[in-house]
Design a protein around this motif. Structure first.
Motif, PDB file in Angstrom:
ATOM      1  N   ALA A   1      54.463  33.495  87.415  1.00  9.73           N
ATOM      2  CA  ALA A   1      55.386  34.592  88.270  1.00  9.73           C
ATOM      3  C   ALA A   1      54.603  35.520  88.940  1.00  9.73           C
ATOM      4  CB  ALA A   1      56.255  35.071  87.013  1.00  9.73           C
ATOM      5  N   ASP A   2      55.251  35.747  90.227  1.00 13.14           N
ATOM      6  CA  ASP A   2      54.502  37.066  90.814  1.00 13.14           C
ATOM      7  C   ASP A   2      54.933  38.209  90.242  1.00 13.14           C
ATOM      8  OD1 ASP A   2      53.423  35.237  92.911  1.00 13.14           O
ATOM      9  OD2 ASP A   2      55.359  34.848  93.488  1.00 13.14           O
ATOM     10  N   VAL A   3      56.200  38.366  89.561  1.00 10.57           N
ATOM     11  CA  VAL A   3      56.574  39.588  89.235  1.00 10.57           C
ATOM     12  C   VAL A   3      57.806  39.220  88.042  1.00 10.57           C
ATOM     13  CG1 VAL A   3      58.777  39.600  90.922  1.00 10.57           C
ATOM     14  CG2 VAL A   3      57.751  41.737  89.956  1.00 10.57           C
TER      15      VAL A   3
ATOM     16  N   LEU B   1      64.841  34.881  80.352  1.00  8.07           N
ATOM     17  CA  LEU B   1      66.443  34.473  80.680  1.00  8.07           C
ATOM     18  C   LEU B   1      66.278  33.203  81.802  1.00  8.07           C
ATOM     19  CD1 LEU B   1      69.378  34.653  80.451  1.00  8.07           C
ATOM     20  CD2 LEU B   1      69.206  36.120  82.379  1.00  8.07           C
ATOM     21  N   GLN B   2      65.370  33.551  82.755  1.00  7.54           N
ATOM     22  CA  GLN B   2      65.132  32.554  83.781  1.00  7.54           C
ATOM     23  C   GLN B   2      63.805  32.872  84.586  1.00  7.54           C
ATOM     24  OE1 GLN B   2      68.466  32.991  86.847  1.00  7.54           O
ATOM     25  NE2 GLN B   2      70.029  32.838  85.116  1.00  7.54           N
ATOM     26  N   GLU B   3      63.433  31.578  84.949  1.00 13.32           N
ATOM     27  CA  GLU B   3      62.177  31.695  85.972  1.00 13.32           C
ATOM     28  C   GLU B   3      62.924  31.090  87.393  1.00 13.32           C
ATOM     29  OE1 GLU B   3      58.898  32.410  85.489  1.00 13.32           O
ATOM     30  OE2 GLU B   3      58.853  32.202  83.077  1.00 13.32           O
ATOM     31  N   VAL B   4      63.080  32.048  88.310  1.00 15.91           N
ATOM     32  CA  VAL B   4      63.447  31.859  89.629  1.00 15.91           C
ATOM     33  C   VAL B   4      62.146  31.339  90.512  1.00 15.91           C
ATOM     34  CG1 VAL B   4      64.898  32.663  91.583  1.00 15.91           C
ATOM     35  CG2 VAL B   4      65.371  33.218  89.076  1.00 15.91           C
ATOM     36  N   ASP B   5      62.109  30.347  91.147  1.00 16.79           N
ATOM     37  CA  ASP B   5      61.085  30.119  91.862  1.00 16.79           C
ATOM     38  C   ASP B   5      61.480  29.922  93.353  1.00 16.79           C
ATOM     39  OD1 ASP B   5      58.870  29.195  93.183  1.00 16.79           O
ATOM     40  OD2 ASP B   5      58.565  27.369  91.912  1.00 16.79           O
ATOM     41  N   ASN B   6      61.138  30.970  94.096  1.00 18.63           N
ATOM     42  CA  ASN B   6      61.547  31.138  95.561  1.00 18.63           C
ATOM     43  C   ASN B   6      60.440  30.895  96.375  1.00 18.63           C
ATOM     44  OD1 ASN B   6      64.145  31.807  95.088  1.00 18.63           O
ATOM     45  ND2 ASN B   6      63.464  33.835  94.960  1.00 18.63           N
ATOM     46  N   SER B   7      59.134  30.342  95.665  1.00 19.09           N
ATOM     47  CA  SER B   7      57.945  30.401  96.461  1.00 19.09           C
ATOM     48  C   SER B   7      57.632  28.870  97.035  1.00 19.09           C
ATOM     49  CB  SER B   7      56.691  30.612  95.508  1.00 19.09           C
ATOM     50  OG  SER B   7      56.823  29.437  94.371  1.00 19.09           O
ATOM     51  N   ASN B   8      58.663  28.093  97.017  1.00 18.58           N
ATOM     52  CA  ASN B   8      58.541  26.722  97.300  1.00 18.58           C
ATOM     53  C   ASN B   8      57.066  26.111  96.891  1.00 18.58           C
ATOM     54  OD1 ASN B   8      60.731  26.533  99.106  1.00 18.58           O
ATOM     55  ND2 ASN B   8      59.542  27.824 100.573  1.00 18.58           N
ATOM     56  N   GLY B   9      56.975  26.342  95.436  1.00 18.39           N
ATOM     57  CA  GLY B   9      55.889  25.630  94.812  1.00 18.39           C
ATOM     58  C   GLY B   9      54.685  26.507  95.319  1.00 18.39           C
ATOM     59  N   ALA B  10      54.623  27.535  95.911  1.00 21.15           N
ATOM     60  CA  ALA B  10      53.446  28.077  96.186  1.00 21.15           C
ATOM     61  C   ALA B  10      52.798  29.030  95.068  1.00 21.15           C
ATOM     62  CB  ALA B  10      53.485  29.060  97.596  1.00 21.15           C
TER      63      ALA B  10
ATOM     64  N   MET C   1      66.769  36.710  95.683  1.00 18.81           N
ATOM     65  CA  MET C   1      66.649  37.333  97.309  1.00 18.81           C
ATOM     66  C   MET C   1      65.273  37.473  97.490  1.00 18.81           C
ATOM     67  SD  MET C   1      70.037  39.677  97.881  1.00 18.81           S
ATOM     68  CE  MET C   1      70.743  40.278  96.363  1.00 18.81           C
ATOM     69  N   MET C   2      64.321  37.304  96.646  1.00 12.29           N
ATOM     70  CA  MET C   2      62.992  37.699  96.682  1.00 12.29           C
ATOM     71  C   MET C   2      62.316  36.277  97.272  1.00 12.29           C
ATOM     72  SD  MET C   2      62.271  39.863  93.462  1.00 12.29           S
ATOM     73  CE  MET C   2      60.695  40.505  93.867  1.00 12.29           C
ATOM     74  N   GLU C   3      62.243  36.356  98.650  1.00 14.16           N
ATOM     75  CA  GLU C   3      61.643  35.164  99.234  1.00 14.16           C
ATOM     76  C   GLU C   3      60.668  34.935  99.136  1.00 14.16           C
ATOM     77  OE1 GLU C   3      62.829  35.068 103.454  1.00 14.16           O
ATOM     78  OE2 GLU C   3      65.014  35.452 102.792  1.00 14.16           O
ATOM     79  N   GLY C   4      59.945  33.745  98.827  1.00 18.89           N
ATOM     80  CA  GLY C   4      58.368  33.523  98.747  1.00 18.89           C
ATOM     81  C   GLY C   4      57.866  33.907  97.353  1.00 18.89           C
ATOM     82  N   LYS C   5      58.579  34.408  96.575  1.00 16.61           N
ATOM     83  CA  LYS C   5      58.158  34.913  94.955  1.00 16.61           C
ATOM     84  C   LYS C   5      58.734  34.140  93.966  1.00 16.61           C
ATOM     85  CE  LYS C   5      55.996  38.743  96.805  1.00 16.61           C
ATOM     86  NZ  LYS C   5      54.551  38.397  97.033  1.00 16.61           N
ATOM     87  N   LYS C   6      57.899  34.049  93.119  1.00 18.30           N
ATOM     88  CA  LYS C   6      58.440  33.181  91.630  1.00 18.30           C
ATOM     89  C   LYS C   6      58.658  34.487  90.884  1.00 18.30           C
ATOM     90  CE  LYS C   6      57.477  29.684  88.348  1.00 18.30           C
ATOM     91  NZ  LYS C   6      56.439  28.863  87.999  1.00 18.30           N
ATOM     92  N   VAL C   7      59.835  34.762  90.233  1.00 16.49           N
ATOM     93  CA  VAL C   7      60.278  35.810  89.627  1.00 16.49           C
ATOM     94  C   VAL C   7      60.753  35.185  88.012  1.00 16.49           C
ATOM     95  CG1 VAL C   7      62.141  37.637  89.528  1.00 16.49           C
ATOM     96  CG2 VAL C   7      61.166  36.773  91.643  1.00 16.49           C
ATOM     97  N   ARG C   8      60.126  36.045  87.079  1.00 16.60           N
ATOM     98  CA  ARG C   8      60.694  35.874  85.744  1.00 16.60           C
ATOM     99  C   ARG C   8      61.673  36.926  85.311  1.00 16.60           C
ATOM    100  NH1 ARG C   8      56.628  35.173  80.783  1.00 16.60           N
ATOM    101  NH2 ARG C   8      56.827  33.209  81.600  1.00 16.60           N
ATOM    102  N   ILE C   9      62.622  36.573  84.728  1.00 15.10           N
ATOM    103  CA  ILE C   9      63.763  37.518  84.599  1.00 15.10           C
ATOM    104  C   ILE C   9      64.023  37.752  83.125  1.00 15.10           C
ATOM    105  CG2 ILE C   9      66.103  38.122  84.648  1.00 15.10           C
ATOM    106  CD1 ILE C   9      66.303  36.172  87.359  1.00 15.10           C
ATOM    107  N   ILE C  10      63.564  38.915  82.325  1.00 17.64           N
ATOM    108  CA  ILE C  10      63.716  39.075  81.098  1.00 17.64           C
ATOM    109  C   ILE C  10      64.814  39.988  80.708  1.00 17.64           C
ATOM    110  CG2 ILE C  10      62.244  40.289  79.254  1.00 17.64           C
ATOM    111  CD1 ILE C  10      59.757  39.878  80.956  1.00 17.64           C
TER     112      ILE C  10
END
Length: 154
Positions: free
Chosen positions: A84-86, A71-80, A104-113
């Protein structure tokens, strides 16, 4: 009835030759109806929410017809993080909670399925299923129901 025990979904999913569809928004409802009407030899159950749910960014009828999709790839990692981390996999109204949690998952790149229909997803080819659940990414399943069955994906 307006309230069903959490075991209802898993008991339906455990039955052979039945499509259990739990859409998260209007696009997924349209896909659920299409799957149900097109499945001439397979009964279908569409479990709808009583809540008014807005359409999700990234949701399309075409994607939902595949049963599960990114559905979405949410990047809270500032490019780090390059990958995806999770991954968070969810269905129905809980997909909206997954989107909120990912933001809300700071510092993480999250894949939402979003996974409106396990059976339709299982019918996809291996390459597609592996593209949704990429190897090496931990998966968290979110659904207000019994946990049985989600271990296939997480």
């Amino acid at each position: 009835p307006t309230h069903q025990p959490v075991e209802s979904l898993i008991s339906l999913r455990a039955m052979p030759n039945i499509n259990v569809l739990r859409p998260a928004d209007g696009n997924e409802v349209s896909a659920a109806y299409h799957i149900a009407v097109s499945s001439r030899n397979t009964p279908s159950v569409i479990a709808l929410s009583r809540q008014g749910l807005p359409n999700l960014e990234g949701s399309t009828i075409e994607s939902a017809l595949r049963g599960g999709y990114v559905l979405q790839e949410v990047d809270n990692s500032n490019g780090a993080s390059a990958n995806a981390d999770v991954a968070i996999v969810s269905t129905g109204s809980e997909v909206h909670l997954a989107v909120q949690a990912a933001s809300m998952m700071e510092g993480k790149k999250v894949r939402i399925i979003s996974m409106p229909c396990w059976e339709a997803f299982d019918a996809q080819d291996d390459e597609y299923r592996r593209s949704v659940f990429a190897s090496g990414i931990p998966v968290l399943a979110v659904e207000a129901a019994a946990v049985d069955g989600w271990n296939r994906f997480s």
